[in-house]
Design an enzyme around this catalytic site. Structure first.
Site, short mmCIF file in Angstrom:
data_model
loop_
_atom_site.label_atom_id
_atom_site.label_comp_id
_atom_site.label_asym_id
_atom_site.label_seq_id
_atom_site.Cartn_x
_atom_site.Cartn_y
_atom_site.Cartn_z
N ASP A 196 -55.17 102.69 66.74
CA ASP A 196 -54.14 103.73 66.86
C ASP A 196 -52.77 103.09 66.67
O ASP A 196 -52.59 101.88 66.86
CB ASP A 196 -54.24 104.39 68.24
CG ASP A 196 -53.30 105.58 68.37
OD1 ASP A 196 -53.07 106.25 67.34
OD2 ASP A 196 -52.79 105.82 69.47
N MET A 256 -49.49 104.71 67.81
CA MET A 256 -48.53 105.00 68.88
C MET A 256 -49.13 104.62 70.23
O MET A 256 -49.85 105.40 70.85
CB MET A 256 -48.13 106.47 68.84
CG MET A 256 -47.35 106.82 67.58
SD MET A 256 -46.94 108.58 67.42
CE MET A 256 -48.55 109.29 67.12
N ASN A 296 -64.29 41.41 47.27
CA ASN A 296 -63.65 41.94 48.48
C ASN A 296 -62.99 40.83 49.30
O ASN A 296 -61.88 40.98 49.81
CB ASN A 296 -64.66 42.69 49.34
CG ASN A 296 -65.00 44.06 48.81
OD1 ASN A 296 -64.18 44.70 48.16
ND2 ASN A 296 -66.21 44.52 49.06
N ASP A 346 -62.65 48.46 45.33
CA ASP A 346 -62.74 49.86 44.95
C ASP A 346 -62.43 50.06 43.47
O ASP A 346 -63.07 50.88 42.79
CB ASP A 346 -61.79 50.71 45.80
CG ASP A 346 -62.24 50.82 47.24
OD1 ASP A 346 -63.39 50.46 47.54
OD2 ASP A 346 -61.43 51.28 48.08
N GLU A 379 -72.39 48.12 46.57
CA GLU A 379 -72.32 47.79 45.15
C GLU A 379 -73.63 48.06 44.42
O GLU A 379 -73.83 47.58 43.31
CB GLU A 379 -71.93 46.31 44.97
CG GLU A 379 -72.98 45.31 45.38
CD GLU A 379 -72.94 44.92 46.87
OE1 GLU A 379 -73.37 43.80 47.19
OE2 GLU A 379 -72.48 45.75 47.68
#
Length: 457
Positions: free
Chosen positions: A53, A55, A338, A347, A373
């Site tokens: 509603d 109001m 690495n 990476d 790997e």
């Protein structure tokens, strides 16, 4: 189709009336006497549709609707404003607040139930996508829900299907400032345009000559490419029963003539937002599915994907009596990369090797980063002799040119060792096949690396 309906009204008699009508149709009904309670119930995900509603004391219905649509947690809940306000400006205000529909009291049972069932179907279709989108948000993906909240619903693509020139011109002109509109006067062509045009909403006149507009709507719903396309039906007042039938066959929204231009604009914007919301959720779902089966660093398939599909490939090879081979590939001395150059350099090597690997195999071959790997390539329709040729191609492509690291500041010489094994038939399985390829890889490494070794079986 049932759903949990939240009825929000400060007049107890109105609440009781709606509750009884909906309960008789087997809907589960929850009630709230004011806007604050309604917001709390919606935040706890305790309803599927809100009948609201306007109001009410405190927070009025328009503000409740705005808050629901501004919150990513409740944005997806359909809201139908049911009020004694009956002016076009009131409807526009409700739609601009985010309402999915606006019904004037007293709303007929047929119209109310048709609208509720239609919105319940739409919500059910979107719920799974929405839940997936919430999950993907937690792992850092773009937030489709927040994007939906901020979407204005403008600058969409609208397909208008109307064979009456004056009518189509009025609709096109009303939408021209906010949407891009294409007009199709031939209903037979409309379906093809809808499928090929990447539209955000289809606006269809129910008064097409010599063609059933509802059949067109049903056809749009039946095609996979247009199944989620919102459809706004334009109808004459005496066609009300046809409109209700349209809601049953998948029409998303409707507007009665004479058309109020502002209401038309508001309803189309609502449908454009809904379309974009669904597409964002679908895109997030697709991305999450890809993440589940793809290695994020290399773009190759991951171990999970291989485990799901390798046995099926073996079963297919056995049933057709066709060859299949597998390669296990390992980057030589990768730990030193690495240790000496850092994991970022490692990476870089993994990404570049994956690129060379993909360039060395066919589209039907399954290329997988197994972990670290180590890589696997599964090759359907490939016997041992051809598999050894492919393995040698991978080895030579890897060693042919240095790998760039640190954005090209340095290069590394990289080699790989490869083990080859072939499928032995129905008595073989995935574990045994990969074990033999792994044993062959070990022999290649002990014989000096940078070489190919085949299983002796």
């Amino acid at each position: 189709m049932t759903a949990r309906i939240l009825v929000v009204d400060d007049v107890a008699a109105n609440v009781k009336l709606l509750e009884d009508r909906l309960t008789a149709e087997y809907f589960d009904v929850v009630t709230a006497p004011d806007g604050a309670t309604a917001l709390e119930l919606c935040a706890r995900a305790q309803c599927d549709i809100v009948l609201l509603d306007v109001m009410m004391p405190g927070i009025d219905g328009f503000e409740v609707c705005r808050r629901l649509k501004a919150d990513p947690k409740t944005h997806h809940i359909p809201v139908v404003i049911i009020t004694a306000l009956d002016q076009p400006s009131d409807r526009v205000r409700g739609l601009e607040a985010g309402a999915d529909d606006f019904l004037t009291k007293p709303a007929s049972d047929v119209a109310l139930f048709a609208r509720v069932r239609s919105l319940a179907r739409l919500k059910m279709l979107g719920d799974e996508l929405r839940l997936r989108a919430q999950t993907t948000r937690e792992i850092g993906m773009s937030d489709a829900l927040m994007e939906a909240v901020s979407d204005t619903g403008e600058h969409g693509r609208v397909l208008l299907v109307d064979d009456r020139e004056l009518s189509s011109a009025r609709i096109r002109d009303a939408l021209a400032a906010t949407q891009s509109v294409d007009v199709e006067v031939e209903p037979h062509e409309a379906l093809f345009r809808a499928a090929d045009g990447d539209y955000d909403v289809a606006v269809v006149s129910l008064s097409l000559e010599n063609f059933d507009a509802l059949r067109l709507c049903a056809q749009i719903r039946s095609l996979e490419r247009t199944r989620m396309l919102p459809i706004l039906l334009i109808a004459d007042p005496e066609q009300h029963s046809r409109v209700l039938r349209g809601l049953e066959v998948g029409v998303t929204d409707y507007l009665m003539r004479p058309i109020d231009a502002n209401e038309l604009v508001a309803r189309v914007r609502t449908q454009v937002r809904r379309r974009r919301y669904t597409e964002r959720l679908r895109a997030n779902l697709q991305t999450s599915m890809e993440l589940a089966i793809t290695d994020g660093l290399t773009g190759l398939h991951n171990r999970r994907y291989m485990e799901m599909h390798l046995q099926a490939l073996l079963d297919q090879a056995a049933s057709r009596d066709r060859p299949l081979s597998a390669l296990v590939v390992d980057i030589d001395f990768f730990k030193k990369v690495n240790d000496i150059h850092g994991h970022d350099a490692g990476d870089d090597v993994l990404r570049e090797f994956s690129r060379r690997l993909k360039a060395s195999v066919r589209g039907i071959d399954l290329a997988v980063r197994l972990g670290g790997e180590e890589f696997v390539v599964v090759m359907p329709e490939t016997d041992g002799a051809v598999a050894r040729i492919v393995a040698e191609r991978i080895r030579t492509k890897t060693a042919a040119a240095p790998f760039q690291i640190r954005g090209g500041e340095a290069t590394l010489e990289v080699t790989v060792s490869v083990g080859v094994a072939s499928f032995l038939g129905a008595e073989d399985d995935a574990g045994a096949l990969l074990k033999r390829a792994d044993v062959a890889l070990y022999r290649a490494k002990t014989d000096g690396r940078n070489r190919v070794a085949a299983d002796a079986a």
